[in-house]
Scaffold this active site. Sequence first.
Site, PDB file in Angstrom:
ATOM      1  N   THR A  97       6.531  -5.159   4.390  1.00 61.73           N
ATOM      2  CA  THR A  97       6.820  -6.346   5.112  1.00 61.73           C
ATOM      3  C   THR A  97       6.977  -7.543   4.226  1.00 61.73           C
ATOM      4  OG1 THR A  97       6.226  -5.314   7.191  1.00 61.73           O
ATOM      5  CG2 THR A  97       6.452  -7.629   7.341  1.00 61.73           C
TER       6      THR A  97
ATOM      7  N   CYS B 112      -8.655  -4.182   5.505  1.00 60.13           N
ATOM      8  CA  CYS B 112      -7.554  -5.209   5.905  1.00 60.13           C
ATOM      9  C   CYS B 112      -6.708  -4.419   7.097  1.00 60.13           C
ATOM     10  CB  CYS B 112      -6.258  -5.210   4.605  1.00 60.13           C
ATOM     11  SG  CYS B 112      -7.210  -5.709   3.280  1.00 60.13           S
ATOM     12  N   LEU B 113      -6.445  -3.156   7.039  1.00 60.75           N
ATOM     13  CA  LEU B 113      -5.934  -2.481   8.053  1.00 60.75           C
ATOM     14  C   LEU B 113      -6.488  -2.774   9.298  1.00 60.75           C
ATOM     15  CD1 LEU B 113      -4.436   0.667   6.191  1.00 60.75           C
ATOM     16  CD2 LEU B 113      -3.193  -1.551   6.899  1.00 60.75           C
TER      17      LEU B 113
ATOM     18  N   GLY C 236      22.576  -0.802  33.105  1.00 61.85           N
ATOM     19  CA  GLY C 236      23.534  -1.058  31.958  1.00 61.85           C
ATOM     20  C   GLY C 236      23.122  -2.268  31.088  1.00 61.85           C
TER      21      GLY C 236
ATOM     22  N   GLU D 157       0.731   0.977  10.218  1.00 59.19           N
ATOM     23  CA  GLU D 157      -0.858   0.571  10.427  1.00 59.19           C
ATOM     24  C   GLU D 157      -1.288   1.929  10.896  1.00 59.19           C
ATOM     25  OE1 GLU D 157      -2.166  -2.360   9.686  1.00 59.19           O
ATOM     26  OE2 GLU D 157      -0.530  -3.722   9.297  1.00 59.19           O
TER      27      GLU D 157
ATOM     28  N   ASP E 196      -0.338   9.695  15.482  1.00 59.50           N
ATOM     29  CA  ASP E 196      -0.933  10.869  14.980  1.00 59.50           C
ATOM     30  C   ASP E 196      -2.293  10.751  14.364  1.00 59.50           C
ATOM     31  OD1 ASP E 196       1.173  12.505  16.133  1.00 59.50           O
ATOM     32  OD2 ASP E 196       2.146  12.763  14.286  1.00 59.50           O
TER      33      ASP E 196
ATOM     34  N   MET F  12      14.900   0.026  34.365  1.00 63.97           N
ATOM     35  CA  MET F  12      15.127  -0.721  35.476  1.00 63.97           C
ATOM     36  C   MET F  12      16.317  -1.654  35.528  1.00 63.97           C
ATOM     37  SD  MET F  12      11.237  -1.436  36.950  1.00 63.97           S
ATOM     38  CE  MET F  12      11.916  -2.229  38.210  1.00 63.97           C
TER      39      MET F  12
ATOM     40  N   TRP G  83       8.674   0.246   2.181  1.00 67.42           N
ATOM     41  CA  TRP G  83       8.385  -0.277   3.498  1.00 67.42           C
ATOM     42  C   TRP G  83       7.234  -1.643   3.541  1.00 67.42           C
ATOM     43  CZ3 TRP G  83      12.035   1.215   6.540  1.00 67.42           C
ATOM     44  CH2 TRP G  83      12.316   2.539   6.654  1.00 67.42           C
TER      45      TRP G  83
ATOM     46  N   LEU H  45       0.886  -1.159  -0.180  1.00 70.50           N
ATOM     47  CA  LEU H  45      -0.124   0.031  -0.043  1.00 70.50           C
ATOM     48  C   LEU H  45       0.704   1.380   0.004  1.00 70.50           C
ATOM     49  CD1 LEU H  45      -2.797   1.380   0.200  1.00 70.50           C
ATOM     50  CD2 LEU H  45      -2.603   1.032   2.587  1.00 70.50           C
TER      51      LEU H  45
END
Length: 386
Positions: A162, A240-241, A342, A365, A369, A339, A160, A129
Amino acid sequence: MLDYFDMESTLSEEERLLVDSARSFIDGEVPDMGDHWIDGTFPTELVPKMGEMGFYAPNLDGYGLPDVSERAYGLLMRELEACDSGLRSMASVQGALVMYPIHAFGSDEQKEEWLPRLGAGEAVGCFGLTEPEHGSNPSAMETMAEPDGDKYVLNGSKTWITNSPIADVAVVWAKDHGEEGTPVRGFLVETDRDGVTTNKIDEKLSLRASITGEISLQNVRVPAENRLPGVSGMKGPLSCLTQARYGIAWGAVGAAADCFEVAREYATDREQFGKPIGGFQLQQEKLAEMATQITLAQLLAHRLADLKEAGEMRPQHVSMAKRNNVRTARDQSRIAREMLGGNGITADYSPMRHMANMETVYTYEGTHDIHTLILGEDLTGMQAYQ
Ligand SMILES: Cc1cc2nc3c(=O)[nH]c(=O)nc-3n(C[C@H](O)[C@H](O)[C@H](O)COP(=O)(O)OP(=O)(O)OC[C@H]3O[C@@H](n4cnc5c(N)ncnc54)[C@H](O)[C@@H]3O)c2cc1C
């Protein structure tokens, strides 16, 4: 996994079974996703195994698909994403973005050709898309399909995407120049057709254990029968989304809950100033807030499942759940990382991997925003996209 309000006691036997089998699959079959994340690879040997487990579109019926409840499907996404967002993305794209449109809008021939193979993981699908110049506003897409006799000729580029570099078939959304008003239509494009290239995108710092690429279409000829006959316009890709975003709302709970468990265990084991850090009030506040936010996200996901099962779920419900639950996972993974001191910045522990993954999940997806604007429009009746 954190279940403070005992929601697991409300699961049906089928739902319980799916959760258990997903967990034993992850424990027994899935390699260390931290290693794959570092290497920027997806364990492709899992593709058919996940098919054997019935992980692709298990909520659809027919064609050998399991037809489980919407809640069972959501719980599966939760378990997969507790392991890694790349694993859940594999199942989401294959199931919600490729099999769903074929199931909902495809011809009988398309369904028979693709659904059994995709469901078994014998073939991989991808969903094209987004374009280089059109992400949040896909209705402005430039990819076009022009009729030529009994064929369509497709030109354009998607990015982009997948799984595009490993896909056998792409659901490509394009403007149909054979119809008045050039509506958006879906086309099944086999990736071995002349004119299709699928370059991999390598420089990702998020969702690294997932294969992402482009789709370039240059004079690609597909038979007219490859067009999805049952839908025209943006409601095709958007429906679909909605399916995929439903899975993400659940998946984010899994990622956040995994971070919580790692942080709780670490806080119990790690000693500083002569006692476990979990015994200090500052760390307890973090755990209390994390548990509360994850519980709220979990309750939202369960209610969303009820609405979906009853046929009452609106896309705006999904927007609220995706928006909230991904933000929760993004925020809480960061607290969990903190938490762990390192050690928290290494791939030996999952929180920073989840935290980095959430940057993608927050963006794809529909960005955070865009979901805000969807809700704003629903709440005021005024749209504020432009
Ligand atoms: C790893 C990964 C995998 C992906 N997989 C797929 C896939 O399989 N298939 C597919 O089609 N796509 C996929 N995507 C693409 C994804 O859906 C897009 O990245 C997303 O829709 C955002 O589009 P964009 O990146 O072009 O950002 P843009 O749309 O350019 O947005 C940039 C920024 O502007 C903001 N913005 C945009 N419009 C407005 C507005 N009206 N008001 C206020 N702010 C606004 C956005 O929120 C964002 O912060 C994937 C993305 C990633 C990162």
